[in-house]
Write an enzyme that holds these catalytic residues in place. Structure first.
Site, PDB file in Angstrom:
ATOM      1  N   SER A  80       0.854  -1.185  -0.598  1.00 22.61           N
ATOM      2  CA  SER A  80      -0.095   0.242   0.418  1.00 22.61           C
ATOM      3  C   SER A  80       1.009   1.392  -0.196  1.00 22.61           C
ATOM      4  O   SER A  80       0.319   2.624  -0.782  1.00 22.61           O
ATOM      5  CB  SER A  80      -0.724  -0.130   1.758  1.00 22.61           C
ATOM      6  OG  SER A  80      -1.473  -0.957   1.188  1.00 22.61           O
ATOM      7  N   ASP A 102      -7.571  -8.036   4.985  1.00 21.38           N
ATOM      8  CA  ASP A 102      -5.983  -9.445   3.728  1.00 21.38           C
ATOM      9  C   ASP A 102      -6.338 -10.110   4.291  1.00 21.38           C
ATOM     10  O   ASP A 102      -5.211 -11.019   3.898  1.00 21.38           O
ATOM     11  CB  ASP A 102      -4.732  -8.462   3.637  1.00 21.38           C
ATOM     12  CG  ASP A 102      -5.987  -6.966   2.136  1.00 21.38           C
ATOM     13  OD1 ASP A 102      -6.458  -7.323   2.195  1.00 21.38           O
ATOM     14  OD2 ASP A 102      -4.967  -6.165   2.187  1.00 21.38           O
ATOM     15  N   ARG A 155       1.305   4.232  -3.248  1.00 15.94           N
ATOM     16  CA  ARG A 155       1.186   6.047  -2.225  1.00 15.94           C
ATOM     17  C   ARG A 155       2.174   5.989  -2.707  1.00 15.94           C
ATOM     18  O   ARG A 155       2.374   7.558  -3.467  1.00 15.94           O
ATOM     19  CB  ARG A 155       0.862   5.833  -1.343  1.00 15.94           C
ATOM     20  CG  ARG A 155      -0.921   5.824  -1.007  1.00 15.94           C
ATOM     21  CD  ARG A 155      -1.116   4.374   0.382  1.00 15.94           C
ATOM     22  NE  ARG A 155      -2.717   4.430   0.853  1.00 15.94           N
ATOM     23  CZ  ARG A 155      -2.987   4.015   0.441  1.00 15.94           C
ATOM     24  NH1 ARG A 155      -2.628   2.658  -0.349  1.00 15.94           N
ATOM     25  NH2 ARG A 155      -4.700   3.245   0.723  1.00 15.94           N
ATOM     26  N   ARG A 208      -2.665 -13.879  -1.698  1.00 19.56           N
ATOM     27  CA  ARG A 208      -3.012 -14.438  -0.486  1.00 19.56           C
ATOM     28  C   ARG A 208      -3.937 -15.204   0.079  1.00 19.56           C
ATOM     29  O   ARG A 208      -2.850 -16.509   1.009  1.00 19.56           O
ATOM     30  CB  ARG A 208      -4.081 -12.722   1.017  1.00 19.56           C
ATOM     31  CG  ARG A 208      -3.155 -12.139   0.088  1.00 19.56           C
ATOM     32  CD  ARG A 208      -3.114 -10.571   0.958  1.00 19.56           C
ATOM     33  NE  ARG A 208      -3.561  -9.041   1.043  1.00 19.56           N
ATOM     34  CZ  ARG A 208      -1.865  -8.615   1.201  1.00 19.56           C
ATOM     35  NH1 ARG A 208      -1.395  -9.454   0.936  1.00 19.56           N
ATOM     36  NH2 ARG A 208      -1.863  -7.575   0.279  1.00 19.56           N
TER      37      ARG A 208
HETATM   38  C1  S3P Z   1      -5.761  -1.084   0.565  1.00 19.43           C
HETATM   39  C2  S3P Z   1      -6.872  -1.242   0.739  1.00 19.43           C
HETATM   40  C3  S3P Z   1      -7.146  -2.752   1.157  1.00 19.43           C
HETATM   41  C4  S3P Z   1      -7.001  -3.674   0.344  1.00 19.43           C
HETATM   42  C5  S3P Z   1      -5.777  -4.009  -0.629  1.00 19.43           C
HETATM   43  C6  S3P Z   1      -4.807  -2.610  -0.227  1.00 19.43           C
HETATM   44  C7  S3P Z   1      -4.813   0.117  -0.084  1.00 19.43           C
HETATM   45  O1  S3P Z   1      -8.867  -3.088   0.072  1.00 19.43           O
HETATM   46  O2  S3P Z   1      -7.628  -4.782   0.842  1.00 19.43           O
HETATM   47  O3  S3P Z   1      -5.065  -5.127  -0.479  1.00 19.43           O
HETATM   48  O4  S3P Z   1      -3.671  -0.013  -0.125  1.00 19.43           O
HETATM   49  O5  S3P Z   1      -5.403   1.390   0.274  1.00 19.43           O
HETATM   50  P1  S3P Z   1     -10.033  -1.737   0.373  1.00 19.43           P
HETATM   51  O6  S3P Z   1      -9.751  -0.305   0.513  1.00 19.43           O
HETATM   52  O7  S3P Z   1     -10.331  -2.051  -1.040  1.00 19.43           O
HETATM   53  O8  S3P Z   1     -10.419  -2.653   1.201  1.00 19.43           O
END
Ligand code: S3P
Length: 441
Positions: free
Chosen positions: A24, A320, A28, A393
């Site tokens: 994540s 996750d 970003r 996963r």
């Molecule tokens: C993520 C948010 C989550 C997660 C995904 C990564 C992110 O999804 O499941 O693997 O980086 O913002 P959701 O926002 O759809 O719950």
């Protein structure tokens, strides 16, 4: 790594490892760096399929990204409005994070573009970003207004007050990014706290983002003022990748594992809280802050686990980690109940259905519910042929199940592990002590 991945029973997990950088935060760093003014340096960018999709899209938008070695990047930011019209559709591959976050940025541009994806992502809902982005003034449409591919044209974005129907960091981030292009504040009400990496990173880049009692307010940078400041970012290890080893070491007797530099942002560590409640022996050591994110080394050893109930606000904090929690629950004493987790059905696979189906093949006592599952343990698992449905996963969770099962577990479609954790099989191999041959069968 071979596909199918073959896993044999293990006696224990031992050693010290550094799990891959956070997915994540990597997404970003590249996305926000691209719209900052100047060079953003990223140390520890996750070199995995999902994050490479983000780089591919940004390059098609005219962003220069230099790769220095395997995991260092320099992103030459083009400022909020400096992206170039792409000459090709932007291919997000299988990465929902890429598609949903970049949509927020593209909503504020002055050109048209198309976002495409692989087949798996074409089945995942995009109305959750289409609908609110339209309310903000964006010109955006999708297949049946719900699915990829998306077409996004320039629009005059305005801020809004919006109650997110689901606790989703991807939707929240998309709308905050669009909010950068508005002249009024964007105010988002979250039903439960979701990961807050976007808020932290935007703040570090000089954007005013406030969070109070579930309400996030972003003030767009006033015109004429310097926009996003570039950053020097070091990406910590991904808690979601560490999760597999936390459960593996908890389940295998005599295990002792140290996981270095793991992100322990409280919006991500729901699984830690749940495992502790179940009786796991995990210690956080050397706690510190790295690039605005809390980081620690995790020490984990074996301990018998008890069943638990997971629902409510905990769910987004471990969204996750449910496939691997299900594996832990098969070995815990009692009935573990997962509820309020219908979101699992729109992940890389329908994780309620696929987790239940594949763990059942290994002999788990697990039952599907509309919004989760119920697991009865402890149950001895027996190796079998399983399919991870191209869900990284689920593949890694099945691999951990294979370590505690008897006999051999063959995981089909395990190549998808490269979406988030290239080198998983090799890292696991390095910390496994195999079972004596006679106890394996
Ligand atoms: C993520 C948010 C989550 C997660 C995904 C990564 C992110 O999804 O499941 O693997 O980086 O913002 P959701 O926002 O759809 O719950």
């Amino acid at each position: 790594m071979s596909d199918p991945l073959i896993v044999r029973p293990a006696a224990r997990l031992r050693g010290e490892v550094r799990v891959p950088p956070d997915k994540s935060i990597s997404h970003r760093a590249a996305l926000f760096g691209a719209i900052a003014a100047g060079e953003t340096r990223v140390q520890g960018f996750l070199d995995a399929e999902d994050c490479l999709a983000t780089l591919r899209c940004l390059r098609a938008l005219g962003v220069q990204i230099d790769e220095e070695g395997r995991d260092r990047l320099v992103v030459h930011g083009r400022g909020l409005r400096g992206l170039q019209p792409p000459t090709v559709p932007l291919d997000c591959g299988g990465s929902g994070t890429t598609m949903r976050l970049i949509s927020g940025i593209l909503a504020g541009q002055t050109f048209d573009c198309v976002l495409t994806s692989n087949e798996a992502l074409r089945k995942r809902p995009m109305d959750r970003v289409i609908e609110p982005l339209r309310r903000m003034g964006a010109d955006i449409s999708g297949d049946r207004d719900r699915f990829p591919p998306l077409r996004i044209g320039g629009g005059q974005i305005h801020g809004m007050v919006y109650h997110l129907p689901v606790a989703s960091a991807q939707v929240k981030s998309c709308l905050l990014l669009a909010g950068l292009y508005a002249t009024q504040p964007t105010v988002l009400h979250e039903p439960a706290p979701s990961r807050d990496h976007t808020e932290r990173m935007l703040r570090a880049m000089g954007v005013k983002v406030d969070h109070q009692d579930g309400v996030i307010t972003l003030q767009p940078p006033p015109t004429g003022q310097p926009p996003l400041a570039p950053l020097d970012i070091r990406v910590p290890g991904d808690f979601s990748s560490a999760a597999f080893f936390l459960v593996g070491a908890s389940l295998l007797p005599n295990s002792s594992l140290r996981l270095l530099d793991v992100n322990v942002n409280p919006t991500r560590t729901g699984l830690y809280d749940v495992l502790i409640r179940m009786g796991a022996r995990i210690r956080l050591e050397n706690e510190r802050t790295l690039g605005g994110e809390p980081v620690a080394d995790l020490e984990v050893g074996h301990n018998p686990l008890e069943s638990t109930v997971v629902g409510g606000d905990l769910v987004p904090r471990m969204i996750d980690e449910f496939p691997i929690l299900a594996v832990a629950a098969t070995q815990a004493q009692g009935v573990t109940v997962i509820r309020d987790a219908a979101e699992l059905r729109v992940k890389e696979s329908d994780r309620v259905a696929t987790t239940v189906a594949e763990l059942s093949r290994l002999g788990a006592r697990i039952e599907e519910r509309p919004d989760g599952f119920v697991v009865t343990g402890p149950t001895p698992l027996q190796g079998a042929e399983v399919d991870c449905h191209k869900d990284h996963r689920l593949a890694m969770s099945l691999a951990i199940a294979g370590l505690v099962a008897r006999g051999e577990t063959v995981i089909h479609n395990a190549g998808s592990i490269a979406d988030s954790f290239p080198g998983f099989a090799e890292m696991l191999e390095g910390i496994i002590a195999p079972l004596d041959a006679e106890r394996r069968a």
